[in-house]
Design a protein around this motif. Sequence first.
Motif, PDB file in Angstrom:
ATOM      1  N   GLY A  11       0.863  -1.333   0.060  1.00 33.19           N
ATOM      2  CA  GLY A  11       0.150  -0.011   0.038  1.00 33.19           C
ATOM      3  C   GLY A  11       0.767   1.399  -0.014  1.00 33.19           C
ATOM      4  N   LYS A  35      -1.872  -1.385  -5.087  1.00 37.52           N
ATOM      5  CA  LYS A  35      -3.067  -1.941  -6.168  1.00 37.52           C
ATOM      6  C   LYS A  35      -3.765  -1.192  -7.101  1.00 37.52           C
ATOM      7  CE  LYS A  35      -7.870  -2.607  -4.759  1.00 37.52           C
ATOM      8  NZ  LYS A  35      -8.682  -1.478  -5.161  1.00 37.52           N
ATOM      9  N   GLY A  41      -2.915   6.567  -2.082  1.00 35.47           N
ATOM     10  CA  GLY A  41      -3.899   6.071  -1.633  1.00 35.47           C
ATOM     11  C   GLY A  41      -4.981   7.207  -1.197  1.00 35.47           C
ATOM     12  N   ARG A  42      -5.562   7.411  -0.259  1.00 33.67           N
ATOM     13  CA  ARG A  42      -6.503   8.148  -0.067  1.00 33.67           C
ATOM     14  C   ARG A  42      -6.010   9.675  -0.556  1.00 33.67           C
ATOM     15  NH1 ARG A  42      -7.982   4.189   3.171  1.00 33.67           N
ATOM     16  NH2 ARG A  42     -10.011   4.101   4.209  1.00 33.67           N
ATOM     17  N   GLU A 247      -2.056  -5.916  -6.973  1.00 33.24           N
ATOM     18  CA  GLU A 247      -2.670  -6.146  -5.633  1.00 33.24           C
ATOM     19  C   GLU A 247      -2.182  -7.271  -4.968  1.00 33.24           C
ATOM     20  OE1 GLU A 247      -6.940  -6.123  -6.131  1.00 33.24           O
ATOM     21  OE2 GLU A 247      -7.281  -6.432  -3.774  1.00 33.24           O
ATOM     22  N   VAL A 248      -1.942  -7.049  -3.737  1.00 35.09           N
ATOM     23  CA  VAL A 248      -1.571  -8.207  -2.768  1.00 35.09           C
ATOM     24  C   VAL A 248      -2.522  -9.120  -2.545  1.00 35.09           C
ATOM     25  CG1 VAL A 248      -0.313  -9.009  -0.636  1.00 35.09           C
ATOM     26  CG2 VAL A 248       0.368  -6.811  -1.904  1.00 35.09           C
ATOM     27  N   LEU A 286      -6.270 -11.386   3.774  1.00 29.80           N
ATOM     28  CA  LEU A 286      -4.592 -11.978   3.556  1.00 29.80           C
ATOM     29  C   LEU A 286      -4.022 -12.600   4.238  1.00 29.80           C
ATOM     30  CD1 LEU A 286      -3.495  -8.140   2.197  1.00 29.80           C
ATOM     31  CD2 LEU A 286      -4.919  -9.748   1.103  1.00 29.80           C
ATOM     32  N   LEU A 311     -17.978  12.580  -1.654  1.00 27.86           N
ATOM     33  CA  LEU A 311     -17.072  13.728  -2.034  1.00 27.86           C
ATOM     34  C   LEU A 311     -17.619  14.277  -3.232  1.00 27.86           C
ATOM     35  CD1 LEU A 311     -14.281  12.010  -0.832  1.00 27.86           C
ATOM     36  CD2 LEU A 311     -14.028  14.684  -0.294  1.00 27.86           C
ATOM     37  N   LEU A 376     -16.818  17.908   0.553  1.00 27.69           N
ATOM     38  CA  LEU A 376     -16.855  16.703   1.579  1.00 27.69           C
ATOM     39  C   LEU A 376     -17.890  16.893   2.446  1.00 27.69           C
ATOM     40  CD1 LEU A 376     -13.736  15.352   3.390  1.00 27.69           C
ATOM     41  CD2 LEU A 376     -15.945  15.600   4.382  1.00 27.69           C
ATOM     42  N   LEU A 431     -10.271   1.370  -2.560  1.00 27.26           N
ATOM     43  CA  LEU A 431      -9.168   1.540  -1.625  1.00 27.26           C
ATOM     44  C   LEU A 431      -9.129   0.400  -0.630  1.00 27.26           C
ATOM     45  CD1 LEU A 431      -9.760   5.282  -0.669  1.00 27.26           C
ATOM     46  CD2 LEU A 431      -7.293   4.430  -1.562  1.00 27.26           C
ATOM     47  N   ASN A 432     -10.224  -0.657  -0.718  1.00 26.44           N
ATOM     48  CA  ASN A 432     -10.259  -1.961  -0.098  1.00 26.44           C
ATOM     49  C   ASN A 432     -10.340  -1.358   1.240  1.00 26.44           C
ATOM     50  OD1 ASN A 432      -9.586  -3.634  -2.208  1.00 26.44           O
ATOM     51  ND2 ASN A 432      -7.559  -4.500  -1.319  1.00 26.44           N
ATOM     52  N   GLY A 475      -4.922  11.092   9.812  1.00 24.41           N
ATOM     53  CA  GLY A 475      -4.563  12.350   9.429  1.00 24.41           C
ATOM     54  C   GLY A 475      -3.161  12.434   8.887  1.00 24.41           C
ATOM     55  N   PRO A 477      -0.262  13.855   9.477  1.00 21.41           N
ATOM     56  CA  PRO A 477       0.942  13.944  10.769  1.00 21.41           C
ATOM     57  C   PRO A 477       0.522  12.424  11.472  1.00 21.41           C
ATOM     58  CG  PRO A 477      -0.255  16.131  10.806  1.00 21.41           C
ATOM     59  CD  PRO A 477      -0.897  15.233   9.934  1.00 21.41           C
TER      60      PRO A 477
HETATM   61  C1  LIG Z   1     -11.667  12.738   1.932  1.00 22.41           C
HETATM   62  C2  LIG Z   1     -10.318  13.112   3.010  1.00 22.41           C
HETATM   63  C3  LIG Z   1      -9.937  14.246   3.494  1.00 22.41           C
HETATM   64  C4  LIG Z   1      -8.810  14.437   4.428  1.00 22.41           C
HETATM   65  N1  LIG Z   1      -8.344  15.578   4.595  1.00 22.41           N
HETATM   66  C5  LIG Z   1      -7.077  15.691   5.405  1.00 22.41           C
HETATM   67  C6  LIG Z   1      -6.295  16.785   5.526  1.00 22.41           C
HETATM   68  O1  LIG Z   1      -6.701  17.803   5.056  1.00 22.41           O
HETATM   69  N2  LIG Z   1      -5.202  16.641   6.340  1.00 22.41           N
HETATM   70  C7  LIG Z   1      -4.841  15.614   6.942  1.00 22.41           C
HETATM   71  O2  LIG Z   1      -3.723  15.447   7.614  1.00 22.41           O
HETATM   72  N3  LIG Z   1      -5.421  14.369   6.685  1.00 22.41           N
HETATM   73  C8  LIG Z   1      -6.444  14.124   5.766  1.00 22.41           C
HETATM   74  N4  LIG Z   1      -7.365  13.092   5.680  1.00 22.41           N
HETATM   75  C9  LIG Z   1      -6.758  11.863   6.321  1.00 22.41           C
HETATM   76  C10 LIG Z   1      -5.518  11.329   5.612  1.00 22.41           C
HETATM   77  O3  LIG Z   1      -5.796  11.522   4.312  1.00 22.41           O
HETATM   78  C11 LIG Z   1      -5.448   9.771   5.821  1.00 22.41           C
HETATM   79  O4  LIG Z   1      -5.326   9.565   7.290  1.00 22.41           O
HETATM   80  C12 LIG Z   1      -4.001   9.180   5.068  1.00 22.41           C
HETATM   81  O5  LIG Z   1      -4.070   9.833   3.770  1.00 22.41           O
HETATM   82  C13 LIG Z   1      -4.249   7.817   5.185  1.00 22.41           C
HETATM   83  O6  LIG Z   1      -3.014   7.224   4.908  1.00 22.41           O
HETATM   84  P1  LIG Z   1      -2.523   5.834   4.991  1.00 22.41           P
HETATM   85  O7  LIG Z   1      -1.260   5.742   4.635  1.00 22.41           O
HETATM   86  O8  LIG Z   1      -3.009   5.188   6.218  1.00 22.41           O
HETATM   87  O9  LIG Z   1      -3.685   4.999   4.040  1.00 22.41           O
HETATM   88  P2  LIG Z   1      -4.252   5.034   2.663  1.00 22.41           P
HETATM   89  O10 LIG Z   1      -4.003   6.441   2.004  1.00 22.41           O
HETATM   90  O11 LIG Z   1      -5.453   4.606   2.541  1.00 22.41           O
HETATM   91  O12 LIG Z   1      -3.296   3.921   1.786  1.00 22.41           O
HETATM   92  C14 LIG Z   1      -3.370   2.746   1.790  1.00 22.41           C
HETATM   93  C15 LIG Z   1      -3.100   2.075   0.343  1.00 22.41           C
HETATM   94  O13 LIG Z   1      -3.078   0.822   0.489  1.00 22.41           O
HETATM   95  C16 LIG Z   1      -3.775   0.364  -0.698  1.00 22.41           C
HETATM   96  N5  LIG Z   1      -3.974  -1.035  -0.723  1.00 22.41           N
HETATM   97  C17 LIG Z   1      -5.025  -1.683  -0.110  1.00 22.41           C
HETATM   98  N6  LIG Z   1      -5.199  -3.206  -0.123  1.00 22.41           N
HETATM   99  C18 LIG Z   1      -4.019  -3.440  -0.887  1.00 22.41           C
HETATM  100  C19 LIG Z   1      -3.487  -4.491  -1.413  1.00 22.41           C
HETATM  101  N7  LIG Z   1      -4.141  -5.771  -1.194  1.00 22.41           N
HETATM  102  N8  LIG Z   1      -2.259  -4.605  -2.152  1.00 22.41           N
HETATM  103  C20 LIG Z   1      -1.830  -3.575  -2.587  1.00 22.41           C
HETATM  104  N9  LIG Z   1      -2.168  -2.315  -2.166  1.00 22.41           N
HETATM  105  C21 LIG Z   1      -3.215  -2.314  -1.248  1.00 22.41           C
HETATM  106  C22 LIG Z   1      -4.733   1.267  -1.201  1.00 22.41           C
HETATM  107  O14 LIG Z   1      -5.100   1.264  -2.522  1.00 22.41           O
HETATM  108  C23 LIG Z   1      -4.117   2.358  -0.588  1.00 22.41           C
HETATM  109  O15 LIG Z   1      -3.383   3.111  -1.678  1.00 22.41           O
HETATM  110  C24 LIG Z   1      -8.303  13.113   4.811  1.00 22.41           C
HETATM  111  C25 LIG Z   1      -8.727  11.766   4.520  1.00 22.41           C
HETATM  112  C26 LIG Z   1     -10.055  11.780   3.659  1.00 22.41           C
HETATM  113  C27 LIG Z   1     -10.308  10.564   3.052  1.00 22.41           C
END
Ligand SMILES: Cc1cc2nc3c(=O)[nH]c(=O)nc-3n(C[C@H](O)[C@H](O)[C@H](O)COP(=O)(O)OP(=O)(O)OC[C@H]3O[C@@H](n4cnc5c(N)ncnc54)[C@H](O)[C@@H]3O)c2cc1C
Length: 496
Positions: A11, A35, A41-42, A247-248, A286, A311, A376, A431-432, A475, A477
Amino acid sequence: MEQRKKAIVIGAGFGGLSSAIRLQAKGFDVTLVEKREQVGGRAYQLKKEGYTFDMGPSLITAPFIIERLFSLAGKKLSDYVELESLDPYYRIYFSDGKYIDYNGNAENIKSQMACYSQRDADRYDAFFKDIKGVYDAIITDGLGAQPFMSWGSMLKFAPQAIKLKAFLPVYSFTAQYFKHEFHRFMFSFHPLFIGGSPWKAPSVYVMIPYLEKVGGVWFAKGGMYSLVKAMESVFKEIGGTVRTHTEVKKIVVEDGVARGIELENEVLKADCVVCNADIPIVYKNLIDSKWRKKWTDKRIDKIHMTMSCVLLYLGVKKQFPQLKHHTIVLGSEYKELVKDIFDRQIIPEEFSMYLHAPTKSDSNMAPKGCESLYVLIPVPNLKSGIDWKKEIEPFTNKVLDRLEEKMGMEGLKDNIEVMEVFTPDDFKNKLNSHLGNAFAIEPRLMQSAYFRPHNRSEDIERLYFVGAGTHPGGGVPGVLLSSEATDKCIVEDFNL
Ligand SMILES: Cc1cc2nc3c(=O)[nH]c(=O)nc-3n(C[C@H](O)[C@H](O)[C@H](O)COP(=O)(O)OP(=O)(O)OC[C@H]3O[C@@H](n4cnc5c(N)ncnc54)[C@H](O)[C@@H]3O)c2cc1C
């Protein structure tokens, strides 16, 4: 010569990218497997007909945490991304149609608060003095980047937490200082930014206004995706491998130890696996259940996931002066809104909205004179049973009507050139994400610190987690701090 150890990161969200950079910089050969077509990601990006949209996070806080990541890879953030500080941080429209332009300037905020309550304005300094204590514990003393792996670590924090009233819900903490409902909202809504209820999230999250005040709120020129691309570039420059559209399907476990991953037609071996994908889905889909003593399906089903959101990405041939770069529009009933989303699990009639208008800071995000706008709207996750295929069209119309009527955004509907919609179904399918959550595991007391899925798997050796679902939480940070906590576990396990 000793062979370099191999690591796989599943991911490429901010958490996965950050862990991948850290491990590569520490001497692992890292493969980052994602994937989707692109990393992020998000924090994905949408480009259409000259409009550029950040699809998820838009607001950058605590840039020093990002700088720390770049510097450990021998890089300088400013060589990759131009950050611009925003003032106000956001404009908040209350239900009476008036607004406060919120920033970190005490006198400015106090004078705006005094229009509603002089008593509340007088309490501003006491509030900030007390939330500084929480900030110091989490950020300055580093608890946010410290893995809570044992009861001992939790007990050690307990006396400090009691002193800081860190076990109180955010809303209750804030209500001790402010009487007017608008002010209670202004200083307690931040858990909603990461998908939690202010009535359930522990008051460690009350430090966010302090974090904003001391570190500012920033925008990356070109949008948040510039930061994503910068992190991908750093990772590749220091030798990392990125495989998108991959995809894993399984995590390979032998004798209770993670040994690699299974893809569609391929197995990749590794000395450790770091998971950034949504934790409930990872454990359930998994990893064979025979390896899961703690994270059984039954236990996973009890996890509370965050809310979701709808959104709307709108490319509009018009600009709207009533909007700032970030604008929050509060519905008439704050508590009822939160109840609708988290308890009643229905689409709120009196919904609130958050609008992102990056063209206010960067005209290149849209054609000249146009607005690249995202709206949003917080909604329940898919546990609610809401059928978004049926609901999305009437709901979208309602949102657009509300913007025209309540926000005075005249001509909005007639000037839309581009409209894309993202629903809880998209969070699930693209995003699973478990139950279509938007922000991973809900930040509530019994799902925080030691009670949150740990940065090191409790069930499988050499398996680690990073991202919003592990400690400290969601978030940008929080997610970057989670990679620091995960890093500490790996350093310990590999004697680095
Ligand atoms: C609409 C929205 C607005 C936001 N606004 C803010 C903001 O303004 N400021 C802030 O600080 N935070 C904000 N956040 C929160 C922040 O975006 C998230 O906390 C952060 O981006 C999450 O990152 P992550 O690395 O945990 O996961 P993710 O970004 O979810 O990444 C996980 C990745 O794993 C991949 N994946 C899943 N399953 C598999 C698999 N089997 N094989 C391969 N890949 C896989 C997914 O495709 C994804 O790319 C917001 C979130 C959202 C949804």
